[in-house]
Write a protein that holds these residues in place. Structure first.
Motif, PDB file in Angstrom:
ATOM      1  N   ALA A  42      45.572  92.976  73.516  1.00 30.28           N
ATOM      2  CA  ALA A  42      46.868  92.833  72.836  1.00 30.28           C
ATOM      3  C   ALA A  42      47.890  91.916  73.675  1.00 30.28           C
ATOM      4  O   ALA A  42      47.959  92.055  74.769  1.00 30.28           O
ATOM      5  N   ASP A  43      48.176  90.721  72.915  1.00 32.65           N
ATOM      6  CA  ASP A  43      49.126  89.785  73.696  1.00 32.65           C
ATOM      7  C   ASP A  43      50.699  90.279  73.655  1.00 32.65           C
ATOM      8  O   ASP A  43      51.635  90.153  74.438  1.00 32.65           O
ATOM      9  N   CYS A  44      51.118  91.285  72.538  1.00 31.37           N
ATOM     10  CA  CYS A  44      52.438  91.902  72.361  1.00 31.37           C
ATOM     11  C   CYS A  44      52.159  93.019  71.676  1.00 31.37           C
ATOM     12  O   CYS A  44      51.301  93.050  70.875  1.00 31.37           O
ATOM     13  N   VAL A  45      53.230  93.962  71.558  1.00 33.85           N
ATOM     14  CA  VAL A  45      53.246  95.134  70.397  1.00 33.85           C
ATOM     15  C   VAL A  45      54.835  94.911  69.923  1.00 33.85           C
ATOM     16  O   VAL A  45      55.562  94.848  70.629  1.00 33.85           O
TER      17      VAL A  45
ATOM     18  N   LEU B  78      43.161  83.097  69.022  1.00 32.14           N
ATOM     19  CA  LEU B  78      44.551  83.144  68.642  1.00 32.14           C
ATOM     20  C   LEU B  78      45.178  84.403  69.279  1.00 32.14           C
ATOM     21  O   LEU B  78      44.595  85.515  69.615  1.00 32.14           O
ATOM     22  N   PRO B  79      46.716  84.331  69.230  1.00 32.74           N
ATOM     23  CA  PRO B  79      47.524  85.330  69.893  1.00 32.74           C
ATOM     24  C   PRO B  79      47.093  86.452  69.338  1.00 32.74           C
ATOM     25  O   PRO B  79      47.247  86.387  67.873  1.00 32.74           O
ATOM     26  N   GLN B  80      47.299  87.877  69.751  1.00 37.84           N
ATOM     27  CA  GLN B  80      47.158  89.122  68.777  1.00 37.84           C
ATOM     28  C   GLN B  80      48.193  89.888  69.046  1.00 37.84           C
ATOM     29  O   GLN B  80      48.897  90.251  70.254  1.00 37.84           O
ATOM     30  N   MET B  81      48.863  90.207  67.934  1.00 31.11           N
ATOM     31  CA  MET B  81      50.156  90.883  68.008  1.00 31.11           C
ATOM     32  C   MET B  81      49.794  92.370  67.367  1.00 31.11           C
ATOM     33  O   MET B  81      48.955  92.364  66.331  1.00 31.11           O
ATOM     34  N   TYR B  82      50.000  93.566  67.982  1.00 33.05           N
ATOM     35  CA  TYR B  82      49.502  94.866  67.626  1.00 33.05           C
ATOM     36  C   TYR B  82      50.858  95.524  66.921  1.00 33.05           C
ATOM     37  O   TYR B  82      52.068  95.589  67.474  1.00 33.05           O
ATOM     38  N   LEU B  83      50.987  96.198  65.524  1.00 39.91           N
ATOM     39  CA  LEU B  83      51.993  96.460  65.046  1.00 39.91           C
ATOM     40  C   LEU B  83      52.137  98.213  65.078  1.00 39.91           C
ATOM     41  O   LEU B  83      51.117  98.662  64.466  1.00 39.91           O
ATOM     42  N   LEU B  84      52.739  98.871  65.534  1.00 45.10           N
ATOM     43  CA  LEU B  84      52.868  99.970  65.843  1.00 45.10           C
ATOM     44  C   LEU B  84      53.039 100.879  64.432  1.00 45.10           C
ATOM     45  O   LEU B  84      53.827 100.432  63.674  1.00 45.10           O
ATOM     46  N   GLU B  85      52.440 101.860  64.216  1.00 43.96           N
ATOM     47  CA  GLU B  85      52.413 102.739  63.031  1.00 43.96           C
ATOM     48  C   GLU B  85      52.428 104.319  63.113  1.00 43.96           C
ATOM     49  O   GLU B  85      52.124 104.812  64.450  1.00 43.96           O
ATOM     50  N   GLY B  86      52.956 104.772  62.147  1.00 43.85           N
ATOM     51  CA  GLY B  86      52.711 106.340  62.261  1.00 43.85           C
ATOM     52  C   GLY B  86      54.134 107.143  62.570  1.00 43.85           C
ATOM     53  O   GLY B  86      53.913 108.327  62.881  1.00 43.85           O
ATOM     54  N   HIS B  87      55.244 106.434  62.522  1.00 38.78           N
ATOM     55  CA  HIS B  87      56.616 106.801  62.483  1.00 38.78           C
ATOM     56  C   HIS B  87      57.440 106.485  61.343  1.00 38.78           C
ATOM     57  O   HIS B  87      58.614 106.220  61.607  1.00 38.78           O
ATOM     58  N   GLY B  88      56.827 106.058  60.369  1.00 39.76           N
ATOM     59  CA  GLY B  88      57.626 105.793  59.088  1.00 39.76           C
ATOM     60  C   GLY B  88      58.211 104.197  59.190  1.00 39.76           C
ATOM     61  O   GLY B  88      59.271 103.899  58.781  1.00 39.76           O
ATOM     62  N   GLU B  89      57.546 103.313  59.891  1.00 40.07           N
ATOM     63  CA  GLU B  89      58.093 102.036  59.949  1.00 40.07           C
ATOM     64  C   GLU B  89      58.107 101.360  58.880  1.00 40.07           C
ATOM     65  O   GLU B  89      57.387 101.479  57.737  1.00 40.07           O
ATOM     66  N   GLU B  90      58.920 100.553  58.851  1.00 39.13           N
ATOM     67  CA  GLU B  90      59.218  99.697  57.360  1.00 39.13           C
ATOM     68  C   GLU B  90      57.924  98.745  57.498  1.00 39.13           C
ATOM     69  O   GLU B  90      57.693  98.215  58.407  1.00 39.13           O
ATOM     70  N   GLU B  91      57.666  98.161  56.080  1.00 40.59           N
ATOM     71  CA  GLU B  91      56.719  96.915  56.316  1.00 40.59           C
ATOM     72  C   GLU B  91      57.474  95.719  56.822  1.00 40.59           C
ATOM     73  O   GLU B  91      58.746  95.642  56.555  1.00 40.59           O
TER      74      GLU B  91
END
Length: 485
Positions: free
Chosen positions: A230-233, A186-199
């Motif tokens: 990672a297929d995308c960030v 399955l495609p893998q998407m990485y979600l950046l964190e550590g900068h107050g990102e919203e859910e």
């Protein structure tokens, strides 16, 4: 006295023969027509439902779309859809839809499982309580359970405090399950964190899951590079800037063929200099401030900061254009694209009119009128950048772009556009967003200009027109009365 006969008995015999002959012909023709109808009926009964059932529903509830057909036509393995349903309790909409799937591909088989007859059948697939009309999709060792509650989308009526189904998502749920059970990686998407990102908003998160994209967390300050798998960030609505080191890692990732999507707009009392430098590498500058649109045909009624941008042709946007949807961009930065794009090709996906301008005061603005220091448009509100290496950067310049409220007002066009962008990055173009089908209505996205025209038409022009016609009729009648007198 000679009697006159109304009917001559001698003349009646040939007429009776003619009538009998005509009746015989009619009987033969009737039998032939009846036989033809029986044969035609038998022939039609063996045809697939896709050729015999016409879908005349306004939202095409009983039809499958082109994306589903691509998935079904590419099947190489047999897929069984177990329909968990009691006798005489079948959902009619679901029944017709399943028939479409079965007729579209020889690899699809629908099999009913009555829970009264097979009470323990579902236990091998799920620990949940299985409602009637739920589905289990299986291919080899892989399976996915689709609850009946996930096939319909529900809304609460706050006047009566009752819940009702307002959308049917059967096609999206079933096609997603089929795609899942036949796909090993399955495609893998990485979600950046550590900068107050919203859910991620709930609607968008559900769409990502439905499209079988696995989401992982990424803390760039703890790793040397973006993971190879990672297929995308995705960078979603950060409230503080990334570091120079993180920006360098993302830039290297794109230069090496990686794919990044950014959803980032104005941030109160904060400048995202390092994050915005990703755009500057390709000659795109972020104009600090909030874009205001003066063209009444390009902002949401009464809200000049909720923009209705022009949608330009691109593989990501073409499905939105073809379906005549409008996208909404709320509280957005203006992007300025220069002629020098470095090693990339920049496409402006969404643009304002030349009447737009950027308020330099940002969140501290006190008026929607243009003032000294404000920057003239037009601006891009979303861009797609293709790096020479094959990498890609898609940027939507609004934090509210995917919020449930704004997405709902666009009738789901915003989330569909974002999913199109992600699908193009991970190489799942045939699995782009399959929207649910409304059982009630869709929002009509109306600009200030159209709204003002309709208001003038309904309140002023039509009533005055009817009044004028009435006065004209009365005057004509009085003239005729005076002429007769």
């Amino acid at each position: 006295m000679k009697k006159f006969h109304l009917f001559d008995p001698d003349q009646k015999k040939p007429q009776n023969k003619i009538a009998l002959k005509g009746g015989g012909y009619s009987l033969i023709i009737s039998c032939v027509v009846l036989a033809i109808l029986i044969v035609v009926n038998l022939f039609v009964s063996v045809l697939p439902s896709s050729l015999t059932n016409m879908d005349i529903s306004s939202s095409q509830l009983y039809s499958i779309g082109s994306n589903t057909k691509v998935v079904l036509n590419n099947l190489q393995e047999d897929v069984t859809i177990y329909w968990i349903v009691q006798a005489d309790a079948e959902d009619e909409i679901l029944e017709n839809l399943l028939a479409r799937y079965e007729s579209q591909s020889d690899h699809i088989k629908v099999e009913k499982k009555n829970p009264d007859v097979f009470p323990t059948f579902t236990e091998q697939y799920t620990d949940e309580e299985v409602p009637n009309n739920s589905l289990i999709v299986e291919c080899g060792e892989r399976s996915r359970y689709v609850s009946y509650e996930d096939i319909y989308e529900y809304t609460i009526d706050y006047y009566s405090y009752t819940e009702y189904a307002d959308a049917f998502d059967g096609e999206g749920a079933i096609t997603s399950a089929i795609d899942y059970v036949v796909t090993e990686d399955l495609p893998q998407m990485y979600l950046l964190e550590g900068h107050g990102e919203e859910e991620l908003p709930s609607t968008f998160a559900e769409q990502v899951e439905k499209d079988n994209i696995e989401v992982n967390s990424l803390a760039l300050n703890t790793v040397e590079t973006v993971p190879e798998e990672a297929d995308c960030v995705l960078i979603y609505a950060p409230s503080t800037d990334i570091s120079e080191d993180e920006a360098e890692k993302l830039s290297s990732y794109i230069s090496d063929g990686g794919k990044v999507m950014v959803v980032s707009g104005p941030v109160e009392d904060e400048s995202l200099t390092n994050l915005n430098s990703l755009l500057e590498n390709y000659g795109v500058a972020v104009n600090e401030g909030i874009v205001i649109e003066e063209d009444q045909g390009h902002f949401y009624y009464g809200y000049p900061y909720i923009l209705i941008p022009e949608i330009n042709s691109h593989a990501i946007t073409d499905p939105i254009i073809e379906n005549n949807y409008s996208v909404l961009m709320s509280i957005a930065n203006g992007l300025v694209v220069s002629d020098e794009n470095g090693t990339g090709t920049v496409t402006e996906l969404l643009t304002t009119t030349s009447s737009a301008f950027s308020k330099a005061d940002g969140y501290n603005l006190s008026t929607y009128e243009k003032e000294d220091g404000d920057t003239d448009g037009p601006f891009a509100l979303a861009v797609s950048i293709e790096d020479a290496s094959g990498g890609a950067l898609v940027w939507f310049a609004s934090n509210d772009f995917l919020s449930d409220e704004i997405n709902y007002a666009s009738s789901g066009a915003n989330s569909d556009l974002a999913m199109n962008a992600i699908a193009s990055m991970v190489g799942e173009t045939e699995a782009m967003a399959i929207s649910s089908k409304s059982l009630t209505y869709n929002y009509l996205t109306m600009s200030q200009e159209v709204s003002s025209f309709l208001k003038a038409l309904m309140i002023g022009i039509l009533p005055l027109g009817y009044l004028g016609v009435g006065i004209g009729v009365i005057i004509r009648k009085r003239r005729r009365q005076n002429e007769t007198v």
